[in-house]
Write a protein that holds these residues in place. Structure first.
Motif, short mmCIF file in Angstrom:
data_model
loop_
_atom_site.label_atom_id
_atom_site.label_comp_id
_atom_site.label_asym_id
_atom_site.label_seq_id
_atom_site.Cartn_x
_atom_site.Cartn_y
_atom_site.Cartn_z
N VAL A 1 -10.84 -3.37 -3.89
CA VAL A 1 -9.70 -3.06 -2.96
C VAL A 1 -10.08 -2.54 -1.54
CG1 VAL A 1 -9.63 -0.65 -3.69
CG2 VAL A 1 -7.41 -1.70 -3.14
N ASP B 1 -6.99 1.08 -8.16
CA ASP B 1 -6.34 -0.02 -7.33
C ASP B 1 -4.65 -0.16 -7.26
OD1 ASP B 1 -9.03 -0.82 -7.23
OD2 ASP B 1 -9.10 -2.79 -8.04
N GLN C 1 -2.66 0.02 -3.90
CA GLN C 1 -2.04 -1.13 -3.56
C GLN C 1 -0.34 -0.70 -3.54
OE1 GLN C 1 -2.92 -3.62 -1.99
NE2 GLN C 1 -4.97 -4.14 -2.61
#
Length: 423
Positions: free
Chosen positions: A209, A69, A73
């Motif tokens: 996600v 994740d 991100q």
């Protein structure tokens, strides 16, 4: 002759302070928007189910999902904020019409997810207050709409998401402490698991996600005004914090369920009416536990309704700049929630077929979007306001993109089954 400014140095200082405060608020809101979007009803059920079936070994899957994740991100947040453009607009600038494809996938997936989120809100209020689940869903949708009817909707949204996020974590921590999980075993298996289940890892990655969640925090961060490559450091810290909040919530929830499982309680994870999280909370605190579970589920549902609606609506700016911000964006968000609510009230809940379909879409949205973003990072850095971009971050993002394509391929089967292809 140009007009002279009537502002005094003191006025300018006050205005600057207000802008900084608004910027900080938007940054914190972006962190919690991403985190609470990921912590939905599916997140809670998924974590409880995997903990009940895998025990302490699930801790390793959580660790891997957090690492993946972060790679996703950091890339998405940095590229979107460096360019100052939302995902669909940035993608179109790199590859014509690719942004439209991503926008359509996100909007369709977000709409279907929101039906499930509203249904989760109804179930949460049913457990918390004993009211009919359909009425609970109506209340959940209505409260989300009220948030966006307020003039300063962005500020109100940030406050609501922070309160809900902190509330969920605090309540879950209390239950985890009372459940007395085997923390030593959990910490050991976080690094060296007794059982490794790759399918579980890919599933929870998609759940935390995938879909609209990939872009939720970054789109909100744009409202802070702290954009451009010069703000890359704070952006990456904010993205990491958002992922860590999600990871903390998942790990604490895992510990709460693990304490129940380790005590010998067998949770139902296979029947049509299975609700392992509710059973676990009930086992720890009895009737009070069920109400606490209801409060957590409702908070997770309401925050996810807000996150899904806001993020999906921001993708409409890919098609028209008129819905980029302000009242136009607020009305688009409200319309999105209203449509989700009407569909929920008509069907009563999110049918399994829709959830399968949405799961397939979730598996496809992530790799499609990441591929475009990796292309931008490697070959179109001119769109990011600077030629400098960390190679290590691109390598990590590319490896994750390959992993998500595997997840997407696995999802194609359910999509075809839903459409009746090959039946």
């Amino acid at each position: 002759m140009p007009e002279q400014s009537t502002r005094t140095p003191q006025d300018e200082a006050k205005l600057s302070a207000v802008k900084r405060r608004i910027g900080r608020s938007s940054v914190i809101g972006a962190i919690f928007l991403m985190a609470t979007s990921a912590i939905g009803p599916g997140f809670i059920t998924q974590t409880a189910t995997f903990t009940a079936t895998m025990g302490a070994s699930f801790a390793f899957a959580i660790l891997v999902s957090v690492i993946v994740d972060i790679a996703v991100q950091l890339n998405v947040w940095r590229m979107i904020t460096s360019s100052g453009k939302r995902a669909g607009v940035l993608a179109n600038a790199a590859i014509p019409f690719s942004g439209h494809v991503i926008a359509v996938l996100v909007i369709i997936g977000g709409l279907a997810f929101n039906i499930g989120n509203i249904a989760g809100g109804g179930l949460g209020l049913n457990a918390l207050l004993g009211i009919d689940a359909k009425i609970g869903g109506l209340i959940t949708g209505a409260l989300a709409i009220i948030v966006f009817l307020i003039k300063k909707a962005g500020r109100v949204m940030d406050i609501v998401l922070i309160v809900l996020g902190v509330g969920m974590i605090v309540m879950t921590v209390v239950v985890a402490i009372i459940a007395q999980p085997p923390i030593g075993d959990a910490l050991r298996q976080t690094i060296v698991p007794d059982e490794l289940n790759f399918a579980t890892i890919t599933t929870i990655i998609g759940g935390t996600v995938g879909g609209y969640i990939t872009y939720s925090g970054a789109h909100r961060y744009l409202d802070s005004g702290l954009t451009g490559p010069e703000h890359a450091g704070p952006v990456m810290r904010a993205a990491t914090n958002g992922v860590l909040i999600t990871g903390v919530m998942r790990y604490v929830l895992f510990l709460a369920i693990l304490g129940v499982v380790a005590s010998g309680v067998v949770l139902d994870t296979t029947s049509a009416t299975a609700n392992p999280a509710a059973q676990a909370f009930g086992a720890v605190l009895g009737g009070t536990g069920l109400r606490v579970f209801g409060a957590i589920l409702w908070a997770a549902a309401l925050s996810s309704v807000i996150g899904a609606a806001y993020t999906s609506a921001t993708f409409l700016s890919t098609f028209t700049k008129k819905i980029a911000r302000g009242w136009a964006l607020q009305l688009a968000v409200i319309a999105f929630i209203v449509v989700s609510l009407i569909v929920y009230l008509l069907i009563g809940t999110a049918p399994a077929a829709i959830l399968v379909f949405v799961g397939g879409f979730n598996g496809l949205i992530l790799p499609v979007g990441l591929t475009v973003f990796m292309y931008i990072g490697w070959f179109r850095r001119d769109l990011l306001g600077s030629r400098k971009y960390p190679t290590w971050l691109l390598v990590a993002g590319t490896l994750v993109t390959l992993l998500t394509w595997y997840m997407g391929i696995v999802s194609v089967g359910p999509i075809f089954a839903f459409l009746g292809v090959g039946a």
